[in-house]
Design a protein around this motif. Structure first.
Motif, mmCIF file in Angstrom:
data_model
loop_
_atom_site.group_PDB
_atom_site.id
_atom_site.type_symbol
_atom_site.label_atom_id
_atom_site.label_comp_id
_atom_site.label_asym_id
_atom_site.label_seq_id
_atom_site.Cartn_x
_atom_site.Cartn_y
_atom_site.Cartn_z
ATOM 1 N N CYS A 93 0.855 -1.182 0.000
ATOM 2 C CA CYS A 93 0.000 0.000 0.000
ATOM 3 C C CYS A 93 0.894 1.236 0.000
ATOM 4 N N TRP A 94 0.664 2.124 -0.942
ATOM 5 C CA TRP A 94 1.398 3.389 -1.022
ATOM 6 C C TRP A 94 0.773 4.315 0.013
ATOM 7 N N VAL A 95 1.572 4.736 0.980
ATOM 8 C CA VAL A 95 1.092 5.619 2.045
ATOM 9 C C VAL A 95 1.703 7.005 1.861
ATOM 10 N N MET A 96 0.844 7.984 1.717
ATOM 11 C CA MET A 96 1.273 9.374 1.647
ATOM 12 C C MET A 96 1.135 10.041 3.020
ATOM 13 N N HIS A 97 0.283 9.443 3.854
ATOM 14 C CA HIS A 97 -0.030 10.029 5.156
ATOM 15 C C HIS A 97 1.030 9.601 6.179
ATOM 16 N N PHE A 98 2.153 10.327 6.144
ATOM 17 C CA PHE A 98 3.204 10.128 7.148
ATOM 18 C C PHE A 98 3.842 11.487 7.396
ATOM 19 N N ASP A 99 4.456 11.628 8.550
ATOM 20 C CA ASP A 99 5.113 12.879 8.908
ATOM 21 C C ASP A 99 6.556 12.825 8.403
ATOM 22 N N PRO A 100 6.881 13.567 7.331
ATOM 23 C CA PRO A 100 8.233 13.485 6.776
ATOM 24 C C PRO A 100 9.308 13.969 7.745
ATOM 25 N N PHE A 101 8.959 14.901 8.611
ATOM 26 C CA PHE A 101 9.937 15.401 9.581
ATOM 27 C C PHE A 101 10.245 14.336 10.636
ATOM 28 N N ALA A 102 9.201 13.638 11.079
ATOM 29 C CA ALA A 102 9.398 12.559 12.046
ATOM 30 C C ALA A 102 10.200 11.422 11.416
ATOM 31 N N VAL A 103 9.911 11.088 10.162
ATOM 32 C CA VAL A 103 10.645 10.026 9.467
ATOM 33 C C VAL A 103 12.116 10.402 9.340
ATOM 34 N N LYS A 104 12.374 11.640 8.942
ATOM 35 C CA LYS A 104 13.766 12.094 8.787
ATOM 36 C C LYS A 104 14.499 12.016 10.129
ATOM 37 N N ASN A 105 13.817 12.373 11.198
ATOM 38 C CA ASN A 105 14.417 12.339 12.529
ATOM 39 C C ASN A 105 14.640 10.901 13.013
ATOM 40 N N GLU A 106 13.626 10.065 12.917
ATOM 41 C CA GLU A 106 13.719 8.677 13.410
ATOM 42 C C GLU A 106 14.806 7.871 12.700
ATOM 43 N N PHE A 107 14.953 8.128 11.400
ATOM 44 C CA PHE A 107 15.877 7.310 10.605
ATOM 45 C C PHE A 107 17.139 8.072 10.181
ATOM 46 N N LYS A 108 17.344 9.242 10.775
ATOM 47 C CA LYS A 108 18.578 10.023 10.550
ATOM 48 C C LYS A 108 18.821 10.270 9.048
ATOM 49 N N ILE A 109 17.788 10.734 8.359
ATOM 50 C CA ILE A 109 17.862 10.988 6.924
ATOM 51 C C ILE A 109 18.457 12.378 6.705
ATOM 52 N N PRO A 110 19.485 12.487 5.873
ATOM 53 C CA PRO A 110 20.119 13.794 5.615
ATOM 54 C C PRO A 110 19.155 14.799 4.982
ATOM 55 N N ASP A 111 19.456 16.081 5.114
ATOM 56 C CA ASP A 111 18.584 17.145 4.624
ATOM 57 C C ASP A 111 18.312 17.080 3.124
ATOM 58 N N ASN A 112 19.293 16.665 2.339
ATOM 59 C CA ASN A 112 19.111 16.643 0.888
ATOM 60 C C ASN A 112 18.301 15.439 0.392
ATOM 61 N N ILE A 113 17.984 14.506 1.276
ATOM 62 C CA ILE A 113 17.175 13.338 0.926
ATOM 63 C C ILE A 113 15.736 13.617 1.357
#
Length: 172
Positions: A116-136
């Protein structure tokens, strides 16, 4: 599987069995992503595979639409590696990542994996939880697993607008 049958039968799964996907299935899905077309073949996609209970626990902090899937793949793009349209500066990377995600969904279904393609997620929380760099930039969350026996298509799955409402020939 026949392509027409695949696109006709595939639907968004929101009920999964608890077991994680096999490594072989994950690699087949990722192979489809790797072969997806991108603008000038820059391949800006970045895919985060979440296939441990710990990773899924972190994901659940970022979306209520995880459907208790045992596996997920976060499709992102590197905004620094995008082809840029010279006329208006538009980036191909978000479109590229969407194409990659579509290839992954079709490959998953072809392998007997629900998605299932989920669009309903918090991108800021995802970036924080998984240590995703700013340019990603996270674009699409694909929650996946083996469909449960209760999995059924959403009631609107096979309802389509008339073709003449969505397609125009020559000009608007």
């Amino acid at each position: 599987m026949d392509f027409e049958k695949l696109i006709e039968e595939r639907y968004s799964i929101r009920s999964f069995r608890p077991e994680h996907l096999s490594k072989e299935k994950i690699l087949k899905i990722l192979d489809a992503a790797h072969k997806a077309p991108t603008g000038c073949n820059y391949q800006p996609q970045r895919i985060l595979v979440l296939d441990t209970d710990e990773a899924i626990g972190k994901l659940k902090k970022c979306t209520k639409c995880h459907f208790d899937a045992p596996t997920a793949m976060l499709v992102c793009y590197n905004e620094n590696e995008s082809w840029v349209r010279k006329y208006d500066g538009a980036l191909s990377a978000p479109v590229d990542a969407a194409i990659v995600a579509t290839h992954m969904m079709l490959a998953a279904y072809n392998e007997g994996v629900g998605c299932c393609w989920v669009m309903h997620f918090d991108p800021f929380a995802v970036k924080n939880e998984f240590k995703i760099p700013d340019n990603i930039k996270p674009l699409a969350l694909l929650v996946m697993g083996y469909p449960s026996d209760e999995a059924t298509p959403h009631e609107f799955h096979s309802k389509y607008r008339p073709m003449d409402e969505i397609v125009v020939f020559d000009s608007f």
